[in-house]
Design a protein around this motif. Structure first.
Motif, PDB file in Angstrom:
ATOM      1  N   ARG A  52       3.091  -4.406  -7.562  1.00 28.01           N
ATOM      2  CA  ARG A  52       1.927  -3.535  -7.712  1.00 28.01           C
ATOM      3  C   ARG A  52       1.765  -2.693  -6.454  1.00 28.01           C
ATOM      4  O   ARG A  52       1.904  -3.193  -5.327  1.00 28.01           O
ATOM      5  N   LEU A  53       1.431  -1.425  -6.638  1.00 29.11           N
ATOM      6  CA  LEU A  53       1.176  -0.501  -5.542  1.00 29.11           C
ATOM      7  C   LEU A  53      -0.312  -0.187  -5.513  1.00 29.11           C
ATOM      8  O   LEU A  53      -0.899   0.155  -6.538  1.00 29.11           O
ATOM      9  N   GLY A  59       0.811  -1.204   0.000  1.00 28.57           N
ATOM     10  CA  GLY A  59       0.000   0.000   0.000  1.00 28.57           C
ATOM     11  C   GLY A  59       0.845   1.255   0.000  1.00 28.57           C
ATOM     12  O   GLY A  59       1.956   1.267   0.542  1.00 28.57           O
ATOM     13  N   ASP A  60       0.305   2.316  -0.578  1.00 31.76           N
ATOM     14  CA  ASP A  60       1.085   3.554  -0.682  1.00 31.76           C
ATOM     15  C   ASP A  60       1.223   4.287   0.652  1.00 31.76           C
ATOM     16  O   ASP A  60       2.012   5.224   0.772  1.00 31.76           O
ATOM     17  N   GLU A  91      -8.768  -8.485  -6.778  1.00 24.47           N
ATOM     18  CA  GLU A  91      -8.666  -8.514  -8.238  1.00 24.47           C
ATOM     19  C   GLU A  91      -7.249  -8.859  -8.691  1.00 24.47           C
ATOM     20  O   GLU A  91      -7.053  -9.650  -9.620  1.00 24.47           O
ATOM     21  N   LEU A  92      -6.256  -8.275  -8.029  1.00 24.96           N
ATOM     22  CA  LEU A  92      -4.858  -8.581  -8.369  1.00 24.96           C
ATOM     23  C   LEU A  92      -4.539 -10.039  -8.081  1.00 24.96           C
ATOM     24  O   LEU A  92      -3.872 -10.724  -8.886  1.00 24.96           O
ATOM     25  N   LEU A  93      -4.995 -10.543  -6.950  1.00 20.90           N
ATOM     26  CA  LEU A  93      -4.713 -11.926  -6.589  1.00 20.90           C
ATOM     27  C   LEU A  93      -5.390 -12.896  -7.551  1.00 20.90           C
ATOM     28  O   LEU A  93      -4.771 -13.876  -7.991  1.00 20.90           O
ATOM     29  N   LEU A  94      -6.642 -12.642  -7.902  1.00 20.56           N
ATOM     30  CA  LEU A  94      -7.346 -13.540  -8.809  1.00 20.56           C
ATOM     31  C   LEU A  94      -6.682 -13.588 -10.181  1.00 20.56           C
ATOM     32  O   LEU A  94      -6.660 -14.636 -10.830  1.00 20.56           O
ATOM     33  N   ALA A  95      -6.130 -12.467 -10.612  1.00 21.61           N
ATOM     34  CA  ALA A  95      -5.441 -12.451 -11.914  1.00 21.61           C
ATOM     35  C   ALA A  95      -4.106 -13.176 -11.860  1.00 21.61           C
ATOM     36  O   ALA A  95      -3.591 -13.631 -12.900  1.00 21.61           O
TER      37      ALA A  95
END
Length: 270
Positions: free
Chosen positions: A244-245, A220-221, A263-267
């Motif tokens: 990814r941030l 996280g940022d 969403e990032l994990l599923l991809a």
């Protein structure tokens, strides 16, 4: 074993996994598909993943468990090894291999496990992770943590955890759950952290090029700056790793921004 359905209609099963050397690890299984194991950070428990599990379980066989001595797992009465505990969880559910998604301490455990047992890890999702062998710069916060542990001051430990790692505060998404979880585990971690085995030669940071599993590194940022430093080293050092941030997230990213994380994990996950 206790079974029930969640609000999304998915069946979940709660079990107590026998831990190496004695004791039990609370675990929950949800969904169906390729296996994914979720590992939480220090001073937390598997409630960290409450907002991620429902959607993840639509596509995967998802296991989350409370690390030794935290959450609903039994307190250790002897030294234990986090990597061995993870292996016991995989064995209990009959998984030869699984994708591992770990946050902070959980990500460190996942990396160490992937180096010790590469054939058992199909993918890695490292979220705001730490890594064995990393030298954290000394600062006032680390000194305060050491003092709280030395004095066995659970209230001070919880206050530090919330101010340093949950810096977005109680009013941000997931804030109330984060506060309850951290407060509940503050006194428990004083015991478990004294019993976990430390291996001075465990140094994943020096062996990143040996990681064979497809790896996604997320942070996280608004996380601690050193987490960003570690993320850069992981992406640079692990073959083929992607970084990814996520915006508007501190260290408790699965509760702050569950949708973009999921969403990032599923991809990424097989």
């Amino acid at each position: 074993m206790r079974s029930h359905g969640n609000s999304d209609g998915l069946a979940t099963h709660e079990v107590h996994v026998p831990a190496p050397g004695g004791g039990r690890l609370w675990a929950e299984r949800s969904g169906a598909g390729t296996p994914v194991v979720l590992l939480h950070g220090a001073g937390m428990d598997s409630r960290l993943w409450d907002a991620v599990v429902p959607e993840l379980a639509r596509h995967h066989d998802v296991i989350r468990y409370d690390a030794r001595g935290l959450g609903r797992s039994t307190p250790p009465d002897r030294m234990f090894c986090d990597v061995e505990d993870l292996g016991a969880v995989l064995d209990y559910f009959g998984f030869h291999a699984a994708a591992l998604v770990g946050l902070s301490m959980g990500g460190e455990t996942a990396l160490d496990f992937a180096l010790a047992h590469p054939e058992r890890v199909s993918a890695l999702g490292l979220v705001g992770t730490s890594v064995s062998g990393h030298d954290w710069p000394p600062d006032a916060q680390s000194s305060a943590y050491a003092a709280a542990r030395r004095e066995r001051d659970a209230a001070a430990l919880a206050e530090l955890e919330l101010s340093v790692w949950a810096s977005m505060g109680r009013t941000a998404p997931g804030g109330e759950l984060i506060e309850r979880m951290v407060t509940h585990n503050a006194h428990l971690r004083l015991v478990s952290e004294q019993q976990v085995e430390h291996f001075p030669d465990r140094d994943a940071q020096a062996r990143l090029d040996d990681i064979a599993a497809p790896t996604l590194v997320i942070h996280g940022d608004r996380d601690h700056p050193e987490i960003g430093v570690i993320a850069e080293r992981l992406v640079a050092g692990i073959p083929g790793a992607r970084g990814r941030l996520i915006a508007d997230a501190d260290h408790y990213l699965p509760l702050r921004t569950p949708r973009p994380l999921t969403e990032l994990l599923l991809a990424h996950l097989p």
